[in-house]
Design a protein around this motif. Structure first.
Motif, PDB file in Angstrom:
ATOM      1  N   SER A  77       0.734 -10.182 -21.336  1.00  0.00           N
ATOM      2  CA  SER A  77       0.122 -11.017 -20.302  1.00  0.00           C
ATOM      3  C   SER A  77       0.910 -10.961 -19.003  1.00  0.00           C
ATOM      4  O   SER A  77       0.332 -11.003 -17.939  1.00  0.00           O
ATOM      5  CB  SER A  77      -0.010 -12.467 -20.786  1.00  0.00           C
ATOM      6  OG  SER A  77       1.275 -12.989 -21.060  1.00  0.00           O
ATOM      7  N   ILE A  78       2.218 -10.824 -19.065  1.00  0.00           N
ATOM      8  CA  ILE A  78       3.015 -10.729 -17.848  1.00  0.00           C
ATOM      9  C   ILE A  78       2.747  -9.393 -17.172  1.00  0.00           C
ATOM     10  O   ILE A  78       2.553  -9.325 -15.977  1.00  0.00           O
ATOM     11  CB  ILE A  78       4.514 -10.911 -18.148  1.00  0.00           C
ATOM     12  CG1 ILE A  78       4.759 -12.371 -18.532  1.00  0.00           C
ATOM     13  CG2 ILE A  78       5.361 -10.539 -16.946  1.00  0.00           C
ATOM     14  CD1 ILE A  78       6.164 -12.673 -18.951  1.00  0.00           C
ATOM     15  N   SER A  79       2.678  -8.309 -17.935  1.00  0.00           N
ATOM     16  CA  SER A  79       2.403  -6.994 -17.364  1.00  0.00           C
ATOM     17  C   SER A  79       1.038  -6.956 -16.695  1.00  0.00           C
ATOM     18  O   SER A  79       0.885  -6.414 -15.621  1.00  0.00           O
ATOM     19  CB  SER A  79       2.455  -5.915 -18.447  1.00  0.00           C
ATOM     20  OG  SER A  79       3.729  -5.868 -19.012  1.00  0.00           O
ATOM     21  N   VAL A  80       0.038  -7.551 -17.344  1.00  0.00           N
ATOM     22  CA  VAL A  80      -1.307  -7.546 -16.796  1.00  0.00           C
ATOM     23  C   VAL A  80      -1.354  -8.343 -15.503  1.00  0.00           C
ATOM     24  O   VAL A  80      -1.914  -7.917 -14.518  1.00  0.00           O
ATOM     25  CB  VAL A  80      -2.313  -8.103 -17.834  1.00  0.00           C
ATOM     26  CG1 VAL A  80      -3.670  -8.327 -17.204  1.00  0.00           C
ATOM     27  CG2 VAL A  80      -2.419  -7.157 -19.005  1.00  0.00           C
ATOM     28  N   SER A  81      -0.712  -9.515 -15.467  1.00  0.00           N
ATOM     29  CA  SER A  81      -0.769 -10.335 -14.263  1.00  0.00           C
ATOM     30  C   SER A  81       0.008  -9.697 -13.126  1.00  0.00           C
ATOM     31  O   SER A  81      -0.310  -9.909 -11.974  1.00  0.00           O
ATOM     32  CB  SER A  81      -0.256 -11.746 -14.549  1.00  0.00           C
ATOM     33  OG  SER A  81       1.113 -11.701 -14.880  1.00  0.00           O
ATOM     34  N   SER A  82       1.041  -8.905 -13.427  1.00  0.00           N
ATOM     35  CA  SER A  82       1.794  -8.252 -12.358  1.00  0.00           C
ATOM     36  C   SER A  82       1.045  -7.019 -11.842  1.00  0.00           C
ATOM     37  O   SER A  82       1.431  -6.443 -10.856  1.00  0.00           O
ATOM     38  CB  SER A  82       3.189  -7.864 -12.843  1.00  0.00           C
ATOM     39  OG  SER A  82       3.090  -6.849 -13.822  1.00  0.00           O
ATOM     40  N   HIS A  83       0.013  -6.617 -12.517  1.00  0.00           N
ATOM     41  CA  HIS A  83      -0.793  -5.462 -12.122  1.00  0.00           C
ATOM     42  C   HIS A  83      -2.151  -5.983 -11.648  1.00  0.00           C
ATOM     43  O   HIS A  83      -3.167  -5.815 -12.309  1.00  0.00           O
ATOM     44  CB  HIS A  83      -0.950  -4.507 -13.312  1.00  0.00           C
ATOM     45  CG  HIS A  83      -1.407  -3.148 -12.923  1.00  0.00           C
ATOM     46  ND1 HIS A  83      -0.555  -2.213 -12.425  1.00  0.00           N
ATOM     47  CD2 HIS A  83      -2.634  -2.567 -12.928  1.00  0.00           C
ATOM     48  CE1 HIS A  83      -1.240  -1.109 -12.157  1.00  0.00           C
ATOM     49  NE2 HIS A  83      -2.503  -1.314 -12.461  1.00  0.00           N
ATOM     50  N   ALA A  84      -2.148  -6.669 -10.496  1.00  0.00           N
ATOM     51  CA  ALA A  84      -3.348  -7.335  -9.985  1.00  0.00           C
ATOM     52  C   ALA A  84      -4.392  -6.320  -9.539  1.00  0.00           C
ATOM     53  O   ALA A  84      -4.140  -5.502  -8.662  1.00  0.00           O
ATOM     54  CB  ALA A  84      -2.976  -8.256  -8.842  1.00  0.00           C
ATOM     55  N   LEU A  85      -5.558  -6.396 -10.140  1.00  0.00           N
ATOM     56  CA  LEU A  85      -6.673  -5.507  -9.847  1.00  0.00           C
ATOM     57  C   LEU A  85      -7.026  -5.555  -8.362  1.00  0.00           C
ATOM     58  O   LEU A  85      -7.183  -6.626  -7.795  1.00  0.00           O
ATOM     59  CB  LEU A  85      -7.871  -5.918 -10.693  1.00  0.00           C
ATOM     60  CG  LEU A  85      -9.130  -5.077 -10.575  1.00  0.00           C
ATOM     61  CD1 LEU A  85      -8.862  -3.666 -11.087  1.00  0.00           C
ATOM     62  CD2 LEU A  85     -10.251  -5.692 -11.389  1.00  0.00           C
ATOM     63  N   GLY A  86      -7.119  -4.387  -7.730  1.00  0.00           N
ATOM     64  CA  GLY A  86      -7.521  -4.294  -6.329  1.00  0.00           C
ATOM     65  C   GLY A  86      -6.405  -4.492  -5.323  1.00  0.00           C
ATOM     66  O   GLY A  86      -6.638  -4.381  -4.126  1.00  0.00           O
ATOM     67  N   GLU A  87      -5.204  -4.764  -5.769  1.00  0.00           N
ATOM     68  CA  GLU A  87      -4.080  -4.997  -4.860  1.00  0.00           C
ATOM     69  C   GLU A  87      -3.635  -3.683  -4.218  1.00  0.00           C
ATOM     70  O   GLU A  87      -3.526  -2.659  -4.887  1.00  0.00           O
ATOM     71  CB  GLU A  87      -2.919  -5.623  -5.624  1.00  0.00           C
ATOM     72  CG  GLU A  87      -1.700  -5.894  -4.769  1.00  0.00           C
ATOM     73  CD  GLU A  87      -0.529  -6.432  -5.571  1.00  0.00           C
ATOM     74  OE1 GLU A  87       0.566  -6.523  -5.003  1.00  0.00           O
ATOM     75  OE2 GLU A  87      -0.693  -6.749  -6.771  1.00  0.00           O
ATOM     76  N   ALA A  88      -3.366  -3.713  -2.920  1.00  0.00           N
ATOM     77  CA  ALA A  88      -2.847  -2.542  -2.205  1.00  0.00           C
ATOM     78  C   ALA A  88      -1.329  -2.566  -2.278  1.00  0.00           C
ATOM     79  O   ALA A  88      -0.705  -3.604  -2.062  1.00  0.00           O
ATOM     80  CB  ALA A  88      -3.300  -2.574  -0.748  1.00  0.00           C
ATOM     81  N   VAL A  89      -0.738  -1.406  -2.593  1.00  0.00           N
ATOM     82  CA  VAL A  89       0.710  -1.301  -2.740  1.00  0.00           C
ATOM     83  C   VAL A  89       1.202  -0.112  -1.929  1.00  0.00           C
ATOM     84  O   VAL A  89       0.702   1.007  -2.089  1.00  0.00           O
ATOM     85  CB  VAL A  89       1.095  -1.100  -4.225  1.00  0.00           C
ATOM     86  CG1 VAL A  89       2.594  -0.948  -4.383  1.00  0.00           C
ATOM     87  CG2 VAL A  89       0.563  -2.231  -5.081  1.00  0.00           C
ATOM     88  N   ASN A  90       2.177  -0.333  -1.072  1.00  0.00           N
ATOM     89  CA  ASN A  90       2.802   0.743  -0.314  1.00  0.00           C
ATOM     90  C   ASN A  90       3.786   1.475  -1.227  1.00  0.00           C
ATOM     91  O   ASN A  90       4.514   0.832  -1.978  1.00  0.00           O
ATOM     92  CB  ASN A  90       3.535   0.161   0.894  1.00  0.00           C
ATOM     93  CG  ASN A  90       3.956   1.216   1.870  1.00  0.00           C
ATOM     94  OD1 ASN A  90       3.287   2.227   2.044  1.00  0.00           O
ATOM     95  ND2 ASN A  90       5.073   0.993   2.528  1.00  0.00           N
ATOM     96  N   LEU A  91       3.795   2.801  -1.191  1.00  0.00           N
ATOM     97  CA  LEU A  91       4.683   3.592  -2.042  1.00  0.00           C
ATOM     98  C   LEU A  91       5.540   4.530  -1.199  1.00  0.00           C
ATOM     99  O   LEU A  91       5.164   4.900  -0.085  1.00  0.00           O
ATOM    100  CB  LEU A  91       3.858   4.420  -3.038  1.00  0.00           C
ATOM    101  CG  LEU A  91       2.978   3.647  -3.998  1.00  0.00           C
ATOM    102  CD1 LEU A  91       2.077   4.587  -4.781  1.00  0.00           C
ATOM    103  CD2 LEU A  91       3.825   2.803  -4.937  1.00  0.00           C
ATOM    104  N   LYS A  92       6.660   4.932  -1.763  1.00  0.00           N
ATOM    105  CA  LYS A  92       7.549   5.891  -1.098  1.00  0.00           C
ATOM    106  C   LYS A  92       7.108   7.306  -1.458  1.00  0.00           C
ATOM    107  O   LYS A  92       6.970   7.642  -2.636  1.00  0.00           O
ATOM    108  CB  LYS A  92       8.987   5.653  -1.541  1.00  0.00           C
ATOM    109  CG  LYS A  92       9.992   6.564  -0.884  1.00  0.00           C
ATOM    110  CD  LYS A  92      11.392   6.229  -1.355  1.00  0.00           C
ATOM    111  CE  LYS A  92      12.385   7.272  -0.984  1.00  0.00           C
ATOM    112  NZ  LYS A  92      12.921   7.266   0.294  1.00  0.00           N
ATOM    113  N   LEU A  93       6.915   8.133  -0.444  1.00  0.00           N
ATOM    114  CA  LEU A  93       6.477   9.516  -0.650  1.00  0.00           C
ATOM    115  C   LEU A  93       7.658  10.374  -1.092  1.00  0.00           C
ATOM    116  O   LEU A  93       8.732  10.332  -0.481  1.00  0.00           O
ATOM    117  CB  LEU A  93       5.896  10.075   0.652  1.00  0.00           C
ATOM    118  CG  LEU A  93       5.349  11.486   0.576  1.00  0.00           C
ATOM    119  CD1 LEU A  93       4.058  11.507  -0.226  1.00  0.00           C
ATOM    120  CD2 LEU A  93       5.096  12.035   1.971  1.00  0.00           C
TER     121      LEU A  93
END
Length: 163
Positions: A36-52
């Motif tokens: 449940s913690i993993s699922v809630s930390s992976h919020a559907l539709g959330e935009a995340v900036n990543l390092k290239l």
């Protein structure tokens, strides 16, 4: 038992059980987190900036060459690809990590072909662990990229409104 007291007894039991567990090093407990913690930390539709990474940059260049430029202009070699440079990279979280959609926006061209540098920035996309897809140039209007990512990249002004 009412809904409120039933919930309270479950919470009390959880606290009591957690307090009875031995203390483990941080690296041992990090993989033992409840789902449940993993699922809630992976919020559907959330935009995340990543390092290239350079590996990803190379894959973006390959996609540009294989799916677009090299297909129609085969004379220069793949080694002439210049970029992508000034790349914004991120993802939109899906229901699972395999359904995350990764996006990249940047400038790319072919050394010796000045026309190839126009009409950027260019857009790429991939789903999960799949291959990168070159989505095309934008002519300065980033309507091919998600608004949520443009917002966190501070590029939302490049979303063009057509009448």
């Amino acid at each position: 038992m009412t809904k409120w007291t039933k919930g309270l007894s479950v919470a009390t039991a959880t606290i009591a059980l957690t307090g009875a567990l031995p203390t483990l090093p941080a690296e041992a407990t990090s993989s033992a987190q409840p789902t449940s913690i993993s699922v809630s930390s992976h919020a559907l539709g959330e935009a995340v900036n990543l390092k290239l990474t350079e590996k990803t940059r190379h894959k973006l260049a390959d996609a540009f060459w294989n799916q677009y430029y090299g297909k129609y202009q085969p004379r220069p070699s793949r080694s002439k690809v210049d970029g992508p440079k000034n790349v914004y990279y991120g993802k939109i979280k899906g229901a699972t990590r395999a359904k995350d959609v990764y996006w990249a926006v940047g400038n790319i061209g072919i050394k010796g072909d000045p026309v190839s540098y126009q009409d950027g920035p260019h857009v790429w996309r991939k789903r999960g662990h799949g291959a990168w897809s070159y989505r095309g140039d934008t002519g300065g209007c980033l309507n091919k990229a998600p608004k949520a990512l443009l917002k966190i990249w501070h590029l939302s002004y490049l979303w063009c409104h057509y009448s």
